[in-house]
Design a protein around this motif. Structure first.
Motif, PDB file in Angstrom:
ATOM      1  N   THR A   1      23.614  25.297  28.341  1.00 43.05           N
ATOM      2  CA  THR A   1      22.824  25.130  29.616  1.00 43.05           C
ATOM      3  C   THR A   1      22.378  25.909  30.388  1.00 43.05           C
ATOM      4  OG1 THR A   1      23.357  22.343  28.438  1.00 43.05           O
ATOM      5  CG2 THR A   1      21.756  22.855  30.618  1.00 43.05           C
ATOM      6  N   LEU A   2      21.117  26.694  30.316  1.00 44.24           N
ATOM      7  CA  LEU A   2      20.753  27.130  31.813  1.00 44.24           C
ATOM      8  C   LEU A   2      20.724  26.523  33.188  1.00 44.24           C
ATOM      9  CD1 LEU A   2      18.884  30.305  30.341  1.00 44.24           C
ATOM     10  CD2 LEU A   2      21.354  30.553  30.924  1.00 44.24           C
ATOM     11  N   PRO A   3      20.646  26.662  34.323  1.00 48.71           N
ATOM     12  CA  PRO A   3      20.977  26.452  35.621  1.00 48.71           C
ATOM     13  C   PRO A   3      19.575  25.729  35.557  1.00 48.71           C
ATOM     14  CG  PRO A   3      21.531  27.879  36.366  1.00 48.71           C
ATOM     15  CD  PRO A   3      22.111  27.804  34.975  1.00 48.71           C
ATOM     16  N   ALA A   4      18.928  24.809  35.947  1.00 48.54           N
ATOM     17  CA  ALA A   4      17.389  24.437  36.117  1.00 48.54           C
ATOM     18  C   ALA A   4      17.299  24.518  37.415  1.00 48.54           C
ATOM     19  CB  ALA A   4      17.285  22.639  35.795  1.00 48.54           C
ATOM     20  N   ARG A   5      18.735  24.149  39.058  1.00 51.47           N
ATOM     21  CA  ARG A   5      18.333  24.245  39.738  1.00 51.47           C
ATOM     22  C   ARG A   5      19.632  24.885  40.842  1.00 51.47           C
ATOM     23  NH1 ARG A   5      15.771  19.751  38.482  1.00 51.47           N
ATOM     24  NH2 ARG A   5      17.968  18.500  38.891  1.00 51.47           N
ATOM     25  N   SER A   6      20.654  24.607  40.069  1.00 48.84           N
ATOM     26  CA  SER A   6      21.386  25.638  41.110  1.00 48.84           C
ATOM     27  C   SER A   6      20.573  26.999  41.346  1.00 48.84           C
ATOM     28  CB  SER A   6      22.748  25.804  40.547  1.00 48.84           C
ATOM     29  OG  SER A   6      23.235  24.422  39.604  1.00 48.84           O
ATOM     30  N   THR A   7      21.903  27.836  42.168  1.00 53.58           N
ATOM     31  CA  THR A   7      21.321  28.907  42.484  1.00 53.58           C
ATOM     32  C   THR A   7      22.955  29.680  42.544  1.00 53.58           C
ATOM     33  OG1 THR A   7      20.468  28.179  45.346  1.00 53.58           O
ATOM     34  CG2 THR A   7      22.220  30.845  45.187  1.00 53.58           C
ATOM     35  N   CYS A   8      23.023  30.949  41.500  1.00 62.01           N
ATOM     36  CA  CYS A   8      23.996  31.282  41.085  1.00 62.01           C
ATOM     37  C   CYS A   8      24.265  33.044  41.829  1.00 62.01           C
ATOM     38  CB  CYS A   8      23.207  32.178  39.602  1.00 62.01           C
ATOM     39  SG  CYS A   8      22.456  30.622  38.595  1.00 62.01           S
ATOM     40  N   LEU A   9      26.028  32.737  42.030  1.00 68.38           N
ATOM     41  CA  LEU A   9      26.902  34.185  42.396  1.00 68.38           C
ATOM     42  C   LEU A   9      27.136  35.076  41.398  1.00 68.38           C
ATOM     43  CD1 LEU A   9      26.472  34.752  45.923  1.00 68.38           C
ATOM     44  CD2 LEU A   9      28.998  34.572  44.380  1.00 68.38           C
ATOM     45  N   ALA A  10      27.233  36.366  41.753  1.00 67.57           N
ATOM     46  CA  ALA A  10      28.055  36.929  40.170  1.00 67.57           C
ATOM     47  C   ALA A  10      29.163  36.900  41.066  1.00 67.57           C
ATOM     48  CB  ALA A  10      27.542  38.022  39.570  1.00 67.57           C
ATOM     49  N   VAL A  11      30.397  36.940  40.123  1.00 66.93           N
ATOM     50  CA  VAL A  11      31.605  36.833  41.256  1.00 66.93           C
ATOM     51  C   VAL A  11      32.675  38.106  39.618  1.00 66.93           C
ATOM     52  CG1 VAL A  11      33.632  36.460  40.978  1.00 66.93           C
ATOM     53  CG2 VAL A  11      31.827  34.711  41.671  1.00 66.93           C
ATOM     54  N   VAL A  12      33.146  39.740  40.258  1.00 66.09           N
ATOM     55  CA  VAL A  12      32.999  40.144  39.248  1.00 66.09           C
ATOM     56  C   VAL A  12      34.362  41.436  39.390  1.00 66.09           C
ATOM     57  CG1 VAL A  12      31.066  40.568  37.869  1.00 66.09           C
ATOM     58  CG2 VAL A  12      31.008  42.053  39.978  1.00 66.09           C
ATOM     59  N   GLY A  13      35.044  42.400  38.766  1.00 61.07           N
ATOM     60  CA  GLY A  13      35.770  42.686  38.945  1.00 61.07           C
ATOM     61  C   GLY A  13      36.778  43.737  38.203  1.00 61.07           C
ATOM     62  N   THR A  14      37.654  43.793  37.889  1.00 58.21           N
ATOM     63  CA  THR A  14      38.501  44.335  37.344  1.00 58.21           C
ATOM     64  C   THR A  14      39.413  44.084  35.697  1.00 58.21           C
ATOM     65  OG1 THR A  14      40.565  46.458  36.893  1.00 58.21           O
ATOM     66  CG2 THR A  14      40.109  44.383  38.558  1.00 58.21           C
ATOM     67  N   ARG A  15      39.258  44.500  35.196  1.00 63.44           N
ATOM     68  CA  ARG A  15      39.849  43.532  33.960  1.00 63.44           C
ATOM     69  C   ARG A  15      41.627  43.982  34.021  1.00 63.44           C
ATOM     70  NH1 ARG A  15      35.733  46.189  31.701  1.00 63.44           N
ATOM     71  NH2 ARG A  15      34.604  44.908  29.808  1.00 63.44           N
ATOM     72  N   ARG A  16      42.300  44.677  34.869  1.00 62.38           N
ATOM     73  CA  ARG A  16      43.906  44.862  35.202  1.00 62.38           C
ATOM     74  C   ARG A  16      43.948  43.994  36.510  1.00 62.38           C
ATOM     75  NH1 ARG A  16      41.980  49.357  32.082  1.00 62.38           N
ATOM     76  NH2 ARG A  16      43.161  49.470  30.212  1.00 62.38           N
TER      77      ARG A  16
ATOM     78  N   VAL B   1      32.190  41.592  44.835  1.00 66.17           N
ATOM     79  CA  VAL B   1      33.639  41.773  44.109  1.00 66.17           C
ATOM     80  C   VAL B   1      34.262  41.276  44.695  1.00 66.17           C
ATOM     81  CG1 VAL B   1      34.149  44.149  43.206  1.00 66.17           C
ATOM     82  CG2 VAL B   1      31.245  43.461  43.376  1.00 66.17           C
ATOM     83  N   THR B   2      35.579  41.284  43.687  1.00 69.79           N
ATOM     84  CA  THR B   2      36.953  40.074  44.589  1.00 69.79           C
ATOM     85  C   THR B   2      38.240  41.337  44.384  1.00 69.79           C
ATOM     86  OG1 THR B   2      37.477  39.243  42.357  1.00 69.79           O
ATOM     87  CG2 THR B   2      36.103  38.239  44.031  1.00 69.79           C
ATOM     88  N   GLU B   3      37.888  42.734  43.227  1.00 67.43           N
ATOM     89  CA  GLU B   3      38.561  43.263  43.349  1.00 67.43           C
ATOM     90  C   GLU B   3      38.636  44.621  42.136  1.00 67.43           C
ATOM     91  OE1 GLU B   3      43.859  43.604  42.892  1.00 67.43           O
ATOM     92  OE2 GLU B   3      42.904  42.410  41.363  1.00 67.43           O
ATOM     93  N   ALA B   4      38.506  45.645  42.917  1.00 66.79           N
ATOM     94  CA  ALA B   4      38.411  46.831  41.504  1.00 66.79           C
ATOM     95  C   ALA B   4      38.056  47.802  42.269  1.00 66.79           C
ATOM     96  CB  ALA B   4      36.538  47.087  41.702  1.00 66.79           C
ATOM     97  N   PRO B   5      38.988  48.618  41.192  1.00 62.18           N
ATOM     98  CA  PRO B   5      39.112  50.365  41.479  1.00 62.18           C
ATOM     99  C   PRO B   5      38.037  51.637  41.476  1.00 62.18           C
ATOM    100  CG  PRO B   5      39.762  49.803  39.158  1.00 62.18           C
ATOM    101  CD  PRO B   5      39.226  48.690  39.798  1.00 62.18           C
ATOM    102  N   ARG B   6      38.986  52.346  41.417  1.00 62.38           N
ATOM    103  CA  ARG B   6      37.399  53.625  41.932  1.00 62.38           C
ATOM    104  C   ARG B   6      36.194  53.460  40.984  1.00 62.38           C
ATOM    105  NH1 ARG B   6      37.156  58.400  44.172  1.00 62.38           N
ATOM    106  NH2 ARG B   6      39.387  57.961  45.266  1.00 62.38           N
ATOM    107  N   LYS B   7      36.345  53.737  39.881  1.00 66.52           N
ATOM    108  CA  LYS B   7      35.579  53.492  38.067  1.00 66.52           C
ATOM    109  C   LYS B   7      36.529  52.082  37.682  1.00 66.52           C
ATOM    110  CE  LYS B   7      35.946  58.636  37.248  1.00 66.52           C
ATOM    111  NZ  LYS B   7      36.335  59.647  36.408  1.00 66.52           N
TER     112      LYS B   7
END
Length: 287
Positions: free
Chosen positions: A33-48, A157-163
């Motif tokens: 189910t995709l949200p009908a009204r909720s505001t979305c925020l992306a949280v991304v970062g490194t795999r390691r 972005v919570t944690e990310a190296p140079r690349k």
């Protein structure tokens, strides 16, 4: 595949923020189910991720989900999976954007197929612009990052190296005129270089979920945990904790309480959502 459906660009069910970007996918494959009204925020970062990355990702994703935001990420190992897990723990909604097909046999990574099912069961969704049976490629992951950014009012972005692919998501957010947030790291941290670089280039430095809520114009809800009545022993242990990890042995020494009592009380506090166990007998206050 009865649980997979499609949404085209002309459909009223197509996510409105995603429709605004310069190159929206013409078709989305969806499970859940995709949200009908909720505001979305992306949280991304490194795999390691490091333990610090684990801690701040859980803290931000949990707090933002409890405030009513839908957490968007990429289901990858590391930070992405932690963000989804924290949203689920907060009983919030989360969306996973894949660079593969979303049928059971092609959800990538395979180790997160059970997580994908829990996301759907909890009222969230997994989506992709690629059809069932599509095998991910080196090109499909960077391409899906624009969808993560496009669905969201902002990207953290919570944690990310140079690349890092997370930086690609942040750059897409900037291109789409969306907010970019970054958690600061020590200047000696290689795995935090990307976050510090984003901050130097103008991303908003954030140290708590409240910083983001204020920035996007959402008033933080009063946290019911603050009204929790603690026993004397619970308060003694809780007051020893901060956002800096503390070993259980240090808590035993500081409180002069019996080891079994401290361990049992920490379990109770964790169930109440007041503290978080980071592994290795390390605990932090769950703000």
């Amino acid at each position: 595949m009865p649980d997979i459906y499609t949404i085209n660009l002309e459909s009223p069910a197509y996510p409105p923020l995603l429709r605004e970007i310069s190159n929206p996918p013409s078709l989305l494959y969806v499970r859940g189910t995709l949200p009908a009204r909720s505001t979305c925020l992306a949280v991304v970062g490194t795999r390691r991720n490091t333990r610090y990355g684990q801690q701040v990702t859980a803290e931000f994703s949990n707090g933002l989900a409890r405030a009513g935001l839908c957490i968007v990420s990429g289901l990858a190992l590391g930070i992405d999976g932690l963000a989804h897990e924290a949203a689920l723990t907060a009983k919030g909604q989360t969306i996973a954007v894949l660079g593969s097909g979303i049928d059971d046999n092609h959800i990538y990574p395979a180790t997160h197929r059970s997580l994908a099912k829990r996301i759907i069961a909890a009222g969230g969704a997994i989506i992709s612009e690629y059809p069932p049976g599509f095998v991910p490629s080196r090109y499909s992951f960077p391409a899906r990052n624009r969808i993560i950014a496009g669905l969201s009012i902002g990207t953290l972005v919570t944690e990310a190296p140079r690349k890092s692919g997370a930086l690609i998501t942040a750059y897409h957010a900037l291109d789409f005129n969306r907010e970019v947030f970054a958690v600061p790291h020590a200047i000696t941290s290689l795995v935090g270089y990307g976050c510090n670089s984003l901050i130097a280039r103008g991303a908003m430095l954030v140290t708590s979920p409240v910083d983001i809520l204020h920035a996007i114009g959402i008033k933080p809800k009063e946290d019911p945990l603050l009204a929790t009545q603690l026993t004397k022993i619970e308060a003694a242990i809780y007051n020893q904790l901060t956002r800096e990890p503390k070993h259980v042995d240090a808590l035993i020494e500081a409180t002069t309480l019996d080891g079994q009592m401290v361990a049992g009380t920490l379990t109770v506090l964790e169930l109440q959502g007041l503290v978080k166990h980071l592994g290795g007998h390390l605990y932090v206050k769950n703000n």
